[in-house]
Write a protein that holds these residues in place. Sequence first.
Motif, PDB file in Angstrom:
ATOM      1  N   ILE A 181       0.841  -1.205   0.000  1.00  0.00           N
ATOM      2  CA  ILE A 181       0.000   0.000   0.000  1.00  0.00           C
ATOM      3  C   ILE A 181       0.872   1.250   0.000  1.00  0.00           C
ATOM      4  CG2 ILE A 181      -1.668   1.324   1.357  1.00  0.00           C
ATOM      5  CD1 ILE A 181      -2.830  -1.354   2.298  1.00  0.00           C
ATOM      6  N   LYS A 182       1.947   1.201   0.782  1.00  0.00           N
ATOM      7  CA  LYS A 182       2.885   2.318   0.815  1.00  0.00           C
ATOM      8  C   LYS A 182       3.513   2.529  -0.561  1.00  0.00           C
ATOM      9  CE  LYS A 182       6.988   4.002   3.269  1.00  0.00           C
ATOM     10  NZ  LYS A 182       8.005   3.694   4.299  1.00  0.00           N
ATOM     11  N   TYR A 183       3.810   1.433  -1.234  1.00  0.00           N
ATOM     12  CA  TYR A 183       4.397   1.512  -2.582  1.00  0.00           C
ATOM     13  C   TYR A 183       3.423   2.145  -3.559  1.00  0.00           C
ATOM     14  CZ  TYR A 183       6.471  -0.175  -6.961  1.00  0.00           C
ATOM     15  OH  TYR A 183       7.003  -0.260  -8.222  1.00  0.00           O
ATOM     16  N   ARG A 184       2.153   1.745  -3.506  1.00  0.00           N
ATOM     17  CA  ARG A 184       1.143   2.305  -4.411  1.00  0.00           C
ATOM     18  C   ARG A 184       0.953   3.802  -4.185  1.00  0.00           C
ATOM     19  NH1 ARG A 184      -2.483  -0.531  -7.335  1.00  0.00           N
ATOM     20  NH2 ARG A 184      -3.967   1.165  -7.041  1.00  0.00           N
ATOM     21  N   ASN A 185       1.164   4.253  -2.971  1.00  0.00           N
ATOM     22  CA  ASN A 185       0.964   5.663  -2.660  1.00  0.00           C
ATOM     23  C   ASN A 185       2.162   6.527  -3.021  1.00  0.00           C
ATOM     24  OD1 ASN A 185      -1.620   5.200  -1.663  1.00  0.00           O
ATOM     25  ND2 ASN A 185      -0.897   4.838   0.419  1.00  0.00           N
ATOM     26  N   GLN A 186       3.214   5.913  -3.548  1.00  0.00           N
ATOM     27  CA  GLN A 186       4.404   6.662  -3.947  1.00  0.00           C
ATOM     28  C   GLN A 186       4.175   7.301  -5.313  1.00  0.00           C
ATOM     29  OE1 GLN A 186       7.551   7.150  -2.443  1.00  0.00           O
ATOM     30  NE2 GLN A 186       6.530   6.431  -0.593  1.00  0.00           N
ATOM     31  N   ARG A 187       3.463   8.409  -5.322  1.00  0.00           N
ATOM     32  CA  ARG A 187       3.243   9.124  -6.585  1.00  0.00           C
ATOM     33  C   ARG A 187       3.037  10.605  -6.314  1.00  0.00           C
ATOM     34  NH1 ARG A 187      -2.731   6.799  -8.365  1.00  0.00           N
ATOM     35  NH2 ARG A 187      -3.374   6.113  -6.310  1.00  0.00           N
ATOM     36  N   ASN A 188       3.309  11.396  -7.316  1.00  0.00           N
ATOM     37  CA  ASN A 188       3.133  12.843  -7.236  1.00  0.00           C
ATOM     38  C   ASN A 188       2.811  13.353  -8.629  1.00  0.00           C
ATOM     39  OD1 ASN A 188       5.744  13.200  -8.616  1.00  0.00           O
ATOM     40  ND2 ASN A 188       6.618  12.528  -6.656  1.00  0.00           N
ATOM     41  N   ALA A 189       2.813  14.659  -8.777  1.00  0.00           N
ATOM     42  CA  ALA A 189       2.444  15.252 -10.064  1.00  0.00           C
ATOM     43  C   ALA A 189       3.433  14.896 -11.164  1.00  0.00           C
ATOM     44  CB  ALA A 189       2.350  16.767  -9.923  1.00  0.00           C
ATOM     45  N   LEU A 190       4.655  14.517 -10.782  1.00  0.00           N
ATOM     46  CA  LEU A 190       5.667  14.183 -11.779  1.00  0.00           C
ATOM     47  C   LEU A 190       5.580  12.729 -12.232  1.00  0.00           C
ATOM     48  CD1 LEU A 190       8.762  15.997 -10.224  1.00  0.00           C
ATOM     49  CD2 LEU A 190       7.247  16.823 -12.026  1.00  0.00           C
ATOM     50  N   THR A 191       5.095  11.841 -11.373  1.00  0.00           N
ATOM     51  CA  THR A 191       5.056  10.414 -11.709  1.00  0.00           C
ATOM     52  C   THR A 191       3.831  10.037 -12.528  1.00  0.00           C
ATOM     53  OG1 THR A 191       3.864   9.812  -9.690  1.00  0.00           O
ATOM     54  CG2 THR A 191       6.264   9.859  -9.575  1.00  0.00           C
ATOM     55  N   PHE A 223       9.921  10.170 -13.765  1.00  0.00           N
ATOM     56  CA  PHE A 223       9.969  10.181 -12.309  1.00  0.00           C
ATOM     57  C   PHE A 223       9.095   9.028 -11.823  1.00  0.00           C
ATOM     58  CE2 PHE A 223      10.806  14.490 -13.666  1.00  0.00           C
ATOM     59  CZ  PHE A 223      11.837  14.908 -12.842  1.00  0.00           C
ATOM     60  N   GLY A 224       9.721   8.078 -11.128  1.00  0.00           N
ATOM     61  CA  GLY A 224       8.996   6.891 -10.713  1.00  0.00           C
ATOM     62  C   GLY A 224       8.791   6.807  -9.215  1.00  0.00           C
ATOM     63  N   ALA A 225       8.207   5.701  -8.786  1.00  0.00           N
ATOM     64  CA  ALA A 225       7.957   5.466  -7.367  1.00  0.00           C
ATOM     65  C   ALA A 225       9.267   5.250  -6.623  1.00  0.00           C
ATOM     66  CB  ALA A 225       7.048   4.257  -7.197  1.00  0.00           C
ATOM     67  N   TYR A 226       9.234   5.542  -5.314  1.00  0.00           N
ATOM     68  CA  TYR A 226      10.405   5.382  -4.443  1.00  0.00           C
ATOM     69  C   TYR A 226      11.617   6.134  -4.963  1.00  0.00           C
ATOM     70  CZ  TYR A 226       8.249   1.999  -1.297  1.00  0.00           C
ATOM     71  OH  TYR A 226       7.460   1.383  -0.364  1.00  0.00           O
ATOM     72  N   THR A 246       7.800  19.499  -2.556  1.00  0.00           N
ATOM     73  CA  THR A 246       6.699  20.159  -3.250  1.00  0.00           C
ATOM     74  C   THR A 246       6.415  21.550  -2.694  1.00  0.00           C
ATOM     75  OG1 THR A 246       5.122  19.053  -1.775  1.00  0.00           O
ATOM     76  CG2 THR A 246       5.617  17.975  -3.872  1.00  0.00           C
ATOM     77  N   ILE A 247       6.928  21.846  -1.519  1.00  0.00           N
ATOM     78  CA  ILE A 247       6.718  23.177  -0.934  1.00  0.00           C
ATOM     79  C   ILE A 247       7.744  24.172  -1.485  1.00  0.00           C
ATOM     80  CG2 ILE A 247       6.697  24.519   1.215  1.00  0.00           C
ATOM     81  CD1 ILE A 247       5.734  22.007   2.647  1.00  0.00           C
ATOM     82  N   LYS A 248       9.013  23.766  -1.487  1.00  0.00           N
ATOM     83  CA  LYS A 248      10.071  24.641  -1.997  1.00  0.00           C
ATOM     84  C   LYS A 248      10.255  24.506  -3.505  1.00  0.00           C
ATOM     85  CE  LYS A 248      12.715  24.555   2.315  1.00  0.00           C
ATOM     86  NZ  LYS A 248      14.039  24.232   2.937  1.00  0.00           N
ATOM     87  N   HIS A 249       9.551  23.538  -4.102  1.00  0.00           N
ATOM     88  CA  HIS A 249       9.643  23.293  -5.548  1.00  0.00           C
ATOM     89  C   HIS A 249      11.087  23.000  -5.963  1.00  0.00           C
ATOM     90  CE1 HIS A 249       5.486  24.285  -6.770  1.00  0.00           C
ATOM     91  NE2 HIS A 249       5.518  25.055  -5.701  1.00  0.00           N
ATOM     92  N   THR A 250      11.682  22.056  -5.249  1.00  0.00           N
ATOM     93  CA  THR A 250      13.053  21.656  -5.570  1.00  0.00           C
ATOM     94  C   THR A 250      13.117  20.156  -5.820  1.00  0.00           C
ATOM     95  OG1 THR A 250      13.607  21.348  -3.224  1.00  0.00           O
ATOM     96  CG2 THR A 250      14.056  23.519  -4.198  1.00  0.00           C
ATOM     97  N   ILE A 251      14.045  19.760  -6.656  1.00  0.00           N
ATOM     98  CA  ILE A 251      14.320  18.351  -6.949  1.00  0.00           C
ATOM     99  C   ILE A 251      15.804  18.122  -6.764  1.00  0.00           C
ATOM    100  CG2 ILE A 251      14.249  16.510  -8.667  1.00  0.00           C
ATOM    101  CD1 ILE A 251      12.005  18.031 -10.085  1.00  0.00           C
ATOM    102  N   THR A 252      16.155  17.091  -6.013  1.00  0.00           N
ATOM    103  CA  THR A 252      17.553  16.711  -5.831  1.00  0.00           C
ATOM    104  C   THR A 252      17.797  15.386  -6.529  1.00  0.00           C
ATOM    105  OG1 THR A 252      17.667  17.830  -3.689  1.00  0.00           O
ATOM    106  CG2 THR A 252      19.373  16.210  -4.170  1.00  0.00           C
TER     107      THR A 252
END
Length: 302
Positions: A181-191, A223-226, A246-252
Amino acid sequence: MKQVLAFLTQKHLYLGMTRYLLGITMIPYALTKILRTQFVLTGFALTELQSLESMSGTTLAWAFLGHSVWFQVLLGFLELIPAILLLFRRTTLLGAMLMLPVTLNVFLINYALDLWPGTKVIASALLILNILALVFEWAKIKSLLIVIIGRGIQFKLTKVETAINIVAIALVGYVASEPLIKYRNQRNALTGDWPSQQPVEWLLEKEESADSTLASRDLKVYFGAYGKYDESGASSYTHAAYTIDTIKHTITLKYDGGNVVNCKYEMFSDGKLKIDRLADSSKNIAVSQYFTRRIINSNRDE
């Protein structure tokens, strides 16, 4: 007349018709698998230029089922042996029981993968024949089930056994389901919605540096899960791990070689993405990349 009616009402008559029709029909299907002539794709059906997304369900199903030679032959024998058993009265029940997983599997594959209308009809008819053969042999099956489940046998501590099994099933179910379930929830606007087989790929439109537009190049980013990140171009592939704020709009981005790149990103309502990154940290050269979102399998039928 009475003898004719008595003959026509015999169960063995219809059982014989059912088992012979099912057995004889299944033998050619078994042989075509054993001789490796069924799951064959020719010519343009499978080319390196085709992506999985562009292939039809029938093509994918045939490619999968025919990928392994020994598995295809094994399927043939799993059909041939029950088919032969159905032709003999003494082994009819055994043949019908061994054939049921085969016909049920063929039926489910045809409808789940939306294969050809004709094969759906044939698969349905074969399954019905198989079920009819078992219905005619219900008296034997009932007796067998009584033996298998041990009906009439008294067991000690059945309530304790039931309680232990309930706890064990609940515990194993929770332990197995929680990370999934935790794996399925690994998503955002990029994935994108990858659990529904509709992930997102970002196609590079242009790159700018110091108010100049760089030469165009073929680049897709995923951009994938995990935190799995991939870049693919015409002749290159790069893998990295990413974290997003997602708050600072940064990607590392942390590449396999140990290189770490910090980026700023901005998303637009029209499916556009802008990523600002340093192309050369030693010279402090910044590059702005503009991407267009493409939803993979956006036309996929559910």
